[in-house]
Design a protein around this motif. Structure first.
Motif, PDB file in Angstrom:
ATOM      1  N   ARG A  91     -25.644 -27.492   9.678  1.00 37.10           N
ATOM      2  CA  ARG A  91     -24.205 -27.431   9.447  1.00 37.10           C
ATOM      3  C   ARG A  91     -23.427 -27.052  10.704  1.00 37.10           C
ATOM      4  N   LEU A  92     -24.070 -26.356  11.624  1.00 34.79           N
ATOM      5  CA  LEU A  92     -23.415 -26.112  12.905  1.00 34.79           C
ATOM      6  C   LEU A  92     -23.176 -27.445  13.614  1.00 34.79           C
ATOM      7  N   GLY A  93     -24.210 -28.278  13.660  1.00 31.58           N
ATOM      8  CA  GLY A  93     -24.074 -29.579  14.298  1.00 31.58           C
ATOM      9  C   GLY A  93     -23.095 -30.488  13.583  1.00 31.58           C
ATOM     10  N   LEU A  94     -23.120 -30.464  12.238  1.00 31.92           N
ATOM     11  CA  LEU A  94     -22.191 -31.310  11.476  1.00 31.92           C
ATOM     12  C   LEU A  94     -20.747 -30.871  11.694  1.00 31.92           C
ATOM     13  N   ALA A  95     -20.511 -29.567  11.730  1.00 28.30           N
ATOM     14  CA  ALA A  95     -19.150 -29.072  11.965  1.00 28.30           C
ATOM     15  C   ALA A  95     -18.673 -29.471  13.352  1.00 28.30           C
ATOM     16  N   GLY A  98     -18.252 -38.344  13.511  1.00 25.99           N
ATOM     17  CA  GLY A  98     -17.411 -37.418  12.767  1.00 25.99           C
ATOM     18  C   GLY A  98     -17.226 -37.829  11.319  1.00 25.99           C
ATOM     19  N   VAL A  99     -17.033 -39.131  11.086  1.00 22.09           N
ATOM     20  CA  VAL A  99     -16.868 -39.617   9.712  1.00 22.09           C
ATOM     21  C   VAL A  99     -18.148 -39.380   8.910  1.00 22.09           C
ATOM     22  N   LEU A 100     -19.297 -39.716   9.499  1.00 21.02           N
ATOM     23  CA  LEU A 100     -20.574 -39.517   8.799  1.00 21.02           C
ATOM     24  C   LEU A 100     -20.875 -38.033   8.599  1.00 21.02           C
ATOM     25  N   ALA A 101     -20.427 -37.192   9.535  1.00 26.34           N
ATOM     26  CA  ALA A 101     -20.651 -35.753   9.376  1.00 26.34           C
ATOM     27  C   ALA A 101     -19.923 -35.209   8.155  1.00 26.34           C
ATOM     28  N   MET A 102     -18.709 -35.700   7.912  1.00 30.68           N
ATOM     29  CA  MET A 102     -17.978 -35.261   6.722  1.00 30.68           C
ATOM     30  C   MET A 102     -18.677 -35.708   5.448  1.00 30.68           C
ATOM     31  N   VAL A 103     -19.265 -36.900   5.484  1.00 32.34           N
ATOM     32  CA  VAL A 103     -20.003 -37.391   4.316  1.00 32.34           C
ATOM     33  C   VAL A 103     -21.275 -36.572   4.106  1.00 32.34           C
ATOM     34  N   ALA A 104     -21.959 -36.228   5.200  1.00 32.66           N
ATOM     35  CA  ALA A 104     -23.235 -35.524   5.098  1.00 32.66           C
ATOM     36  C   ALA A 104     -23.078 -34.037   4.817  1.00 32.66           C
TER      37      ALA A 104
END
Length: 306
Positions: A72-76, A138-144
């Motif tokens: 979640r650090l990486g996704l944020a 960024g878009v895929l991070a919000m989905v994941a």
């Protein structure tokens, strides 16, 4: 507690690392040829360090996410970077394609140029590719985000209100600083030889971000809004390391923008580092302090779930 890392989160890490790698390569070839003069961001080791700050951070965070570490650090970080990349992408498209519609004086890589004719270079193409990859990540991070399990004991919760308040101040001030050039042509003092009267003549320099036409104006508005929203929402991300990732994304962007302005201002006597550029550096350091505080904060008020 970290659960299984979904494949989509690892894909985000790969895209983020690839975006950083492409952006690092893009810093060295010719960026644009403006009025017959080739413009390149890197002309020495100091320029290289400034240009590689954000790409190196993207590669490191992306590689960690690809390996499934603190996902979640990486996704944020990817979500914040992607949100900020949307406006930057539109500005880049304007610089390479639309700036000749209304020729004006600009400061590019520390050089004062007139956008009467602009030819794109390899660096511009690679930069656009890198920003596009960052937006996709960024878009895929919000989905994941919702599919990725990562929790803690809520140790940051007592600090979140104060952290959010400070982040709001940083975001608002940074958006105001971005509205003006971080490096610009200084004013000149002209002395009348007959009367000896001194007059200050404003030098024609870079256009403010929100006074440019078309895609550049839209990109500037999106960049300012995205920066403010990211600064506001980052402290509320859970778990604690999610907030660290969001704040880190804001920090890297502000420091990269400030140091780029400083680099442009010290390249030659024709361009000076401006007060908004100094403000970006101060705010970047403040965001870095908030990031370190969120990372190092420990509180025994909340029990860690077993």
């Amino acid at each position: 507690m970290v659960g299984p890392v979904p494949l989509l989160a690892r894909v985000v890490g790969a895209l983020l690392a690839l975006a950083g790698l492409v952006a690092a390569i893009a810093a060295f070839p010719t960026y644009l040829v403006v009025g017959g003069s080739a413009v390149a961001p890197v002309s020495g080791p100091v320029d290289a360090l400034v240009a590689l700050l954000a790409p190196a951070a993207a590669v490191v965070v992306g590689a960690g996410l690809l390996l499934g570490r603190v996902p979640r650090l990486g996704l944020a970080y990817a979500a914040v970077t992607g949100a900020l990349a949307v406006g930057r992408l539109l500005i880049e498209l304007y610089e390479g394609r639309g700036s000749t519609t209304r020729p004006a004086v600009e400061v590019l890589a520390g050089e004062r140029v007139v956008t009467s004719s602009v030819d794109i270079g390899t660096g511009w193409v690679l930069g656009v590719v890198a920003l596009s990859l960052a937006v996709l990540a960024g878009v895929l991070a919000m989905v994941a985000w919702g599919r990725t399990v990562m929790e803690d004991g809520g140790t940051l919760d007592p600090l979140r209100p104060a952290l959010a308040g400070c982040a709001v101040v940083v975001g608002v001030a940074a958006a105001l600083c971005l509205a003006l050039p971080a490096a610009d042509v200084p004013d000149r003092v002209v002395t009348d030889p007959t009367t000896g009267l001194e007059t200050v003549v404003a030098g024609e320099g870079a256009q403010p971000l929100l006074e440019r036409p078309g895609l550049a104006l839209l990109g500037g508005l999106l960049l300012a809004v995205a920066l403010l929203l990211c600064a506001v929402t980052a402290p509320s991300l859970r778990p604690r390391l999610g907030a660290v990732g969001g704040l880190l994304g804001v920090t890297v962007f502000l420091l990269a923008a400030a140091l780029t302005g400083w680099r442009d201002g010290v390249r030659g006597p024709a361009v000076d580092w401006t007060l908004p550029g100094v403000g970006l550096l101060v705010l970047g350091l403040a965001a870095a302090a908030l990031t370190v505080l969120a990372w190092r904060w420990r509180s025994g008020s909340a029990p860690v779930p077993r």
